[in-house]
Design a protein around this motif. Structure first.
Motif, PDB file in Angstrom:
ATOM      1  N   ILE A 151     116.112   4.944  88.662  1.00  0.00           N
ATOM      2  CA  ILE A 151     115.655   5.233  90.024  1.00  0.00           C
ATOM      3  C   ILE A 151     114.996   6.606  90.114  1.00  0.00           C
ATOM      4  CG2 ILE A 151     116.413   5.675  92.397  1.00  0.00           C
ATOM      5  CD1 ILE A 151     116.291   2.755  91.756  1.00  0.00           C
ATOM      6  N   SER A 152     115.521   7.579  89.358  1.00  0.00           N
ATOM      7  CA  SER A 152     114.967   8.938  89.436  1.00  0.00           C
ATOM      8  C   SER A 152     113.502   8.966  89.018  1.00  0.00           C
ATOM      9  CB  SER A 152     115.775   9.881  88.547  1.00  0.00           C
ATOM     10  OG  SER A 152     115.726   9.444  87.187  1.00  0.00           O
ATOM     11  N   GLY A 153     113.106   8.051  88.135  1.00  0.00           N
ATOM     12  CA  GLY A 153     111.715   8.028  87.688  1.00  0.00           C
ATOM     13  C   GLY A 153     110.793   7.250  88.602  1.00  0.00           C
ATOM     14  N   LEU A 154     111.376   6.598  89.596  1.00  0.00           N
ATOM     15  CA  LEU A 154     110.564   5.777  90.503  1.00  0.00           C
ATOM     16  C   LEU A 154     109.942   6.605  91.617  1.00  0.00           C
ATOM     17  CD1 LEU A 154     109.646   2.926  91.390  1.00  0.00           C
ATOM     18  CD2 LEU A 154     111.787   2.725  92.668  1.00  0.00           C
ATOM     19  N   SER A 155     110.623   7.684  92.015  1.00  0.00           N
ATOM     20  CA  SER A 155     110.141   8.477  93.150  1.00  0.00           C
ATOM     21  C   SER A 155     108.733   8.995  92.885  1.00  0.00           C
ATOM     22  CB  SER A 155     111.084   9.649  93.408  1.00  0.00           C
ATOM     23  OG  SER A 155     112.366   9.190  93.758  1.00  0.00           O
ATOM     24  N   TRP A 156     107.934   8.985  93.950  1.00  0.00           N
ATOM     25  CA  TRP A 156     106.543   9.419  93.832  1.00  0.00           C
ATOM     26  C   TRP A 156     106.135  10.127  95.112  1.00  0.00           C
ATOM     27  CZ3 TRP A 156     102.158   8.385  96.692  1.00  0.00           C
ATOM     28  CH2 TRP A 156     100.932   8.786  96.123  1.00  0.00           C
ATOM     29  N   GLN A 157     105.429  11.221  94.966  1.00  0.00           N
ATOM     30  CA  GLN A 157     104.920  11.968  96.115  1.00  0.00           C
ATOM     31  C   GLN A 157     103.434  12.244  95.911  1.00  0.00           C
ATOM     32  OE1 GLN A 157     106.448  13.136  99.031  1.00  0.00           O
ATOM     33  NE2 GLN A 157     108.128  11.784  98.430  1.00  0.00           N
TER      34      GLN A 157
ATOM     35  N   VAL B  19      87.867   2.899 104.575  1.00  0.00           N
ATOM     36  CA  VAL B  19      87.745   2.650 103.137  1.00  0.00           C
ATOM     37  C   VAL B  19      88.696   3.562 102.353  1.00  0.00           C
ATOM     38  CG1 VAL B  19      86.187   2.824 101.153  1.00  0.00           C
ATOM     39  CG2 VAL B  19      85.373   1.831 103.297  1.00  0.00           C
ATOM     40  N   TYR B  20      88.723   4.829 102.692  1.00  0.00           N
ATOM     41  CA  TYR B  20      89.585   5.805 102.015  1.00  0.00           C
ATOM     42  C   TYR B  20      91.058   5.425 102.170  1.00  0.00           C
ATOM     43  CZ  TYR B  20      91.734  10.347 100.957  1.00  0.00           C
ATOM     44  OH  TYR B  20      92.506  11.357 100.429  1.00  0.00           O
ATOM     45  N   SER B  21      91.434   5.022 103.380  1.00  0.00           N
ATOM     46  CA  SER B  21      92.831   4.648 103.644  1.00  0.00           C
ATOM     47  C   SER B  21      93.218   3.415 102.840  1.00  0.00           C
ATOM     48  CB  SER B  21      93.026   4.396 105.148  1.00  0.00           C
ATOM     49  OG  SER B  21      92.750   5.555 105.901  1.00  0.00           O
ATOM     50  N   ARG B  22      92.318   2.426 102.779  1.00  0.00           N
ATOM     51  CA  ARG B  22      92.617   1.215 102.001  1.00  0.00           C
ATOM     52  C   ARG B  22      92.769   1.538 100.518  1.00  0.00           C
ATOM     53  NH1 ARG B  22      88.700  -1.474 105.306  1.00  0.00           N
ATOM     54  NH2 ARG B  22      87.149  -1.226 103.653  1.00  0.00           N
ATOM     55  N   GLU B  23      91.892   2.403 100.014  1.00  0.00           N
ATOM     56  CA  GLU B  23      91.968   2.753  98.593  1.00  0.00           C
ATOM     57  C   GLU B  23      93.264   3.493  98.269  1.00  0.00           C
ATOM     58  OE1 GLU B  23      88.432   4.978  97.913  1.00  0.00           O
ATOM     59  OE2 GLU B  23      87.151   3.196  97.695  1.00  0.00           O
ATOM     60  N   LEU B  24      93.702   4.390  99.159  1.00  0.00           N
ATOM     61  CA  LEU B  24      94.972   5.083  98.940  1.00  0.00           C
ATOM     62  C   LEU B  24      96.139   4.089  98.919  1.00  0.00           C
ATOM     63  CD1 LEU B  24      94.858   8.357 101.098  1.00  0.00           C
ATOM     64  CD2 LEU B  24      94.371   8.080  98.669  1.00  0.00           C
ATOM     65  N   ALA B  25      96.144   3.181  99.897  1.00  0.00           N
ATOM     66  CA  ALA B  25      97.233   2.200  99.992  1.00  0.00           C
ATOM     67  C   ALA B  25      97.288   1.334  98.740  1.00  0.00           C
ATOM     68  CB  ALA B  25      97.048   1.330 101.233  1.00  0.00           C
ATOM     69  N   ALA B  26      96.128   0.869  98.282  1.00  0.00           N
ATOM     70  CA  ALA B  26      96.088   0.028  97.091  1.00  0.00           C
ATOM     71  C   ALA B  26      96.583   0.781  95.863  1.00  0.00           C
ATOM     72  CB  ALA B  26      94.663  -0.484  96.864  1.00  0.00           C
ATOM     73  N   GLU B  27      96.185   2.034  95.718  1.00  0.00           N
ATOM     74  CA  GLU B  27      96.586   2.834  94.557  1.00  0.00           C
ATOM     75  C   GLU B  27      98.092   3.087  94.546  1.00  0.00           C
ATOM     76  OE1 GLU B  27      95.811   4.931  91.023  1.00  0.00           O
ATOM     77  OE2 GLU B  27      94.466   3.713  92.260  1.00  0.00           O
ATOM     78  N   VAL B  28      98.648   3.423  95.703  1.00  0.00           N
ATOM     79  CA  VAL B  28     100.088   3.681  95.793  1.00  0.00           C
ATOM     80  C   VAL B  28     100.880   2.417  95.449  1.00  0.00           C
ATOM     81  CG1 VAL B  28     101.982   4.197  97.379  1.00  0.00           C
ATOM     82  CG2 VAL B  28      99.901   5.567  97.442  1.00  0.00           C
ATOM     83  N   LYS B  29     100.412   1.273  95.943  1.00  0.00           N
ATOM     84  CA  LYS B  29     101.121   0.021  95.647  1.00  0.00           C
ATOM     85  C   LYS B  29     101.077  -0.296  94.160  1.00  0.00           C
ATOM     86  CE  LYS B  29     100.554  -1.960 100.263  1.00  0.00           C
ATOM     87  NZ  LYS B  29     100.041  -3.072 101.088  1.00  0.00           N
ATOM     88  N   LEU B  30      99.956  -0.019  93.510  1.00  0.00           N
ATOM     89  CA  LEU B  30      99.873  -0.246  92.067  1.00  0.00           C
ATOM     90  C   LEU B  30     100.852   0.655  91.316  1.00  0.00           C
ATOM     91  CD1 LEU B  30      96.017  -0.581  91.493  1.00  0.00           C
ATOM     92  CD2 LEU B  30      97.728  -2.378  91.338  1.00  0.00           C
ATOM     93  N   ILE B  31     100.979   1.907  91.750  1.00  0.00           N
ATOM     94  CA  ILE B  31     101.899   2.857  91.110  1.00  0.00           C
ATOM     95  C   ILE B  31     103.344   2.358  91.217  1.00  0.00           C
ATOM     96  CG2 ILE B  31     102.899   5.170  91.319  1.00  0.00           C
ATOM     97  CD1 ILE B  31     100.085   6.147  92.152  1.00  0.00           C
ATOM     98  N   TYR B  32     103.734   1.956  92.432  1.00  0.00           N
ATOM     99  CA  TYR B  32     105.118   1.510  92.634  1.00  0.00           C
ATOM    100  C   TYR B  32     105.382   0.183  91.909  1.00  0.00           C
ATOM    101  CZ  TYR B  32     106.955   5.042  95.783  1.00  0.00           C
ATOM    102  OH  TYR B  32     107.447   6.192  96.300  1.00  0.00           O
ATOM    103  N   ARG B  33     104.376  -0.692  91.883  1.00  0.00           N
ATOM    104  CA  ARG B  33     104.590  -1.965  91.201  1.00  0.00           C
ATOM    105  C   ARG B  33     104.834  -1.738  89.713  1.00  0.00           C
ATOM    106  NH1 ARG B  33     100.188  -6.727  91.416  1.00  0.00           N
ATOM    107  NH2 ARG B  33      98.939  -5.185  90.293  1.00  0.00           N
TER     108      ARG B  33
END
Length: 522
Positions: free
Chosen positions: A427-433, A456-470
């Motif tokens: 879990i400690s390695g999952l956290s992301w900021q 467009v910028y907001s969508r790209e941020l959301a997609a990138e964050v979801k890829l990181i967490y996945r």
């Protein structure tokens, strides 16, 4: 970790193919070896399925930027055309002549005529220099699932073992046909990402029904069939400027999937392997059925064998459950994480407002104040950046971070994974900021700043964050699955011992038990 997973999977595929081939099941052995080749190639494989009239081939041609697919279906035994990136445009055709397979490379413009005159064509691959495919993506164009030719339907279904992602293309007027629901449900059972494409939306008439109402009816129809696609894209290939056209979203989605091709391919091949092993077992059971009936007769009839068979079936079921438990955990957790990420909203309207203010400060020429303008401008840029970063981090934590961690903690507890190790090692390695520089690097300084670019910028941020967490979540899930596998092995050994005791009974019943155990081993 991913390299280790791929290497382990390659070994498992080779072993499974060898076992199937030695048993005489050459069809499933061949398909498993194809999975190994696909894994080694390292490309994302995207299959397009659907009705003949849904526009699959036209869609594939447009994605590639050229008229690659012939005007009429290619009469191959496979009826699936693979399109890859290449340095030159050509087609590679494999034919069966005099019992031998012959591969011929021909100019792309001659493909249509060649296939019309060709006999016993087994496969067709098209190579074309396009950035859309490059060296990272393969597109599969399959026959229509509504074909009256059983071979066409079977070839479409057989192509699914190679697909990492499936795009199911539907005609606007036939979205809610039963054949669509039935085939889509079959695709869902494979456990692979499934996207729906509703094509020909230029047929829509607002005077009959608003487009939003139509969109809602489509979503409700699939929900009624308990289908939860990874996404639905609406297209009009005839009217590129249609107001509800989502072509750019499709292109962005394909780009994002290509970036994730390595974990997607590993997950896809794993799912396909389990499906092919199950199909091999069905083949094995059918092959042994006559012998099984003979042994039952020698044992004194069905009633005499029923008791032993029932006990063995119960033990076999438990053995299979234990064997499947790690993969079941992996698949279900991945589905849950994917569903959580798909539904997470991390750039709501208030946050987009802050993003807009932040982006405004990154525009070339942005300035504030008259005296000491440089220092004041830098301070204002820093203030807006920190305001947006703080709010974005809070939204990610509330919509994704907390939920993903909670899901994995509960899964770890259920799997018997030590809580302290879960927190310290996983879990400690999952956290992301979000780091300030990360947010700044995502800004396209050449864009026209305004409300549209903010979206467009907001969508790209959301997609990138979801890829990181996945990615991080899937790595943790693999660890949990390995933990469950170790625990299941001990329990499976005990069940195997009980099965062996039953198998020691004399005569036909012992042979029947051995036959059942042999079938389970395959």
């Amino acid at each position: 970790m991913m390299e280790t997973t791929v290497r382990s999977m390659t070994e498992a595929l080779s072993h499974a193919a060898a076992e199937m081939q030695s048993a005489g099941d050459s069809l499933h052995a061949k398909q498993v070896l194809e999975l190994n080749s696909k894994l080694a190639e390292g490309r994302l494989t995207v299959a397009f399925c659907g009705h003949f009239s849904a526009g699959k081939s036209t869609l594939v041609n447009r994605l590639c930027g050229a008229q690659l697919l012939p005007s009429s279906p290619i009469p191959t035994s496979a009826n699936v055309v693979a399109i890859r990136g290449g340095e030159t445009a050509k087609a590679s055709v494999v034919s069966l002549k005099n019992g031998e397979r012959v591969s011929v490379d021909i100019p792309l413009e001659e493909l249509d005529a060649y296939c019309k005159d060709g006999e016993n064509i087994e496969s067709v691959s098209i190579y074309y220099p396009t950035d859309r495919l490059g060296d990272h993506t393969v597109l599969l164009d399959t026959p229509g699932i509504d074909s009256t030719d059983d071979a066409h339907r079977m070839s479409t279904e057989s192509a699914l073992h190679l697909a990492d992602v499936v795009f199911y293309v539907m005609d606007y007027n036939h979205v809610q046909s039963e054949i669509n629901f039935a085939f889509a449900k079959q695709l869902k059972d494979w456990g692979k990402p499934l996207y729906f494409i509703v094509n020909q939306i230029d047929k829509h008439r607002d005077r009959e029904l608003s487009f939003e109402q139509y969109r809602k009816s489509v979503e409700e129809a699939f929900q009624a069939w308990h289908l939860e696609p990874a996404g639905i894209v609406y297209l009009s290939l005839r009217q590129p400027d249609h107001p509800h056209q989502e072509w750019e979203q499709l292109e962005l989605l394909l780009s994002q999937l290509a970036e994730e091709r390595v974990p997607l391919a590993a997950y896809s091949v794993d799912a396909s392997l389990h499906h092919l092993v199950a199909e091999h077992k069905k083949w094995w059971d059918l092959r042994d059925e006559p012998e099984r009936e003979r042994l039952i007769a020698e044992a004194g009839g069905e009633e005499a064998a029923a008791k032993v068979r029932a006990e063995m079936a119960q033990l076999e079921a438990e053995k299979n459950r234990l064997a499947e438990e790690p993969e079941h955990l992996r698949v279900e957790l991945r589905r849950s994480v994917q569903s959580l990420l798909d539904n997470a909203i991390i750039t709501p309207a208030p946050l987009r407002d802050k993003a807009h203010v932040f982006l405004e400060s990154r525009k070339p020429g942005f300035k504030t104040g008259l005296l000491f303008a440089g220092a004041k401008t830098a301070a204002e840029q820093e203030r807006r950046l920190e305001t947006f970063r703080t709010e974005f981090a809070s939204q990610v934590n509330a919509a994704i971070d907390w939920h993903v961690k909670d899901l994995l903690r509960r899964a770890a507890e259920k799997a018997g994974y030590p809580a302290d190790r879960m927190e310290q090692e996983l879990i400690s390695g999952l956290s992301w900021q979000p780091e300030p520089n990360w947010l700044i690097e995502k800004v396209n300084t050449g864009a026209t700043f305004g409300n549209e670019y903010t979206m467009v910028y907001s969508r790209e941020l959301a997609a990138e964050v979801k890829l990181i967490y996945r990615k991080h979540a899937f790595d943790i899930i693999d660890v949990l699955a390995q933990h469950v596998a170790a625990a299941s092995t001990a329990a499976a050994d005990e069940v195997a011992a009980q099965l062996a005791a039953l198998g020691e009974q004399a005569g036909a019943l012992a042979q029947l038990a051995a036959l059942t155990q042999r079938a389970a081993a395959h």
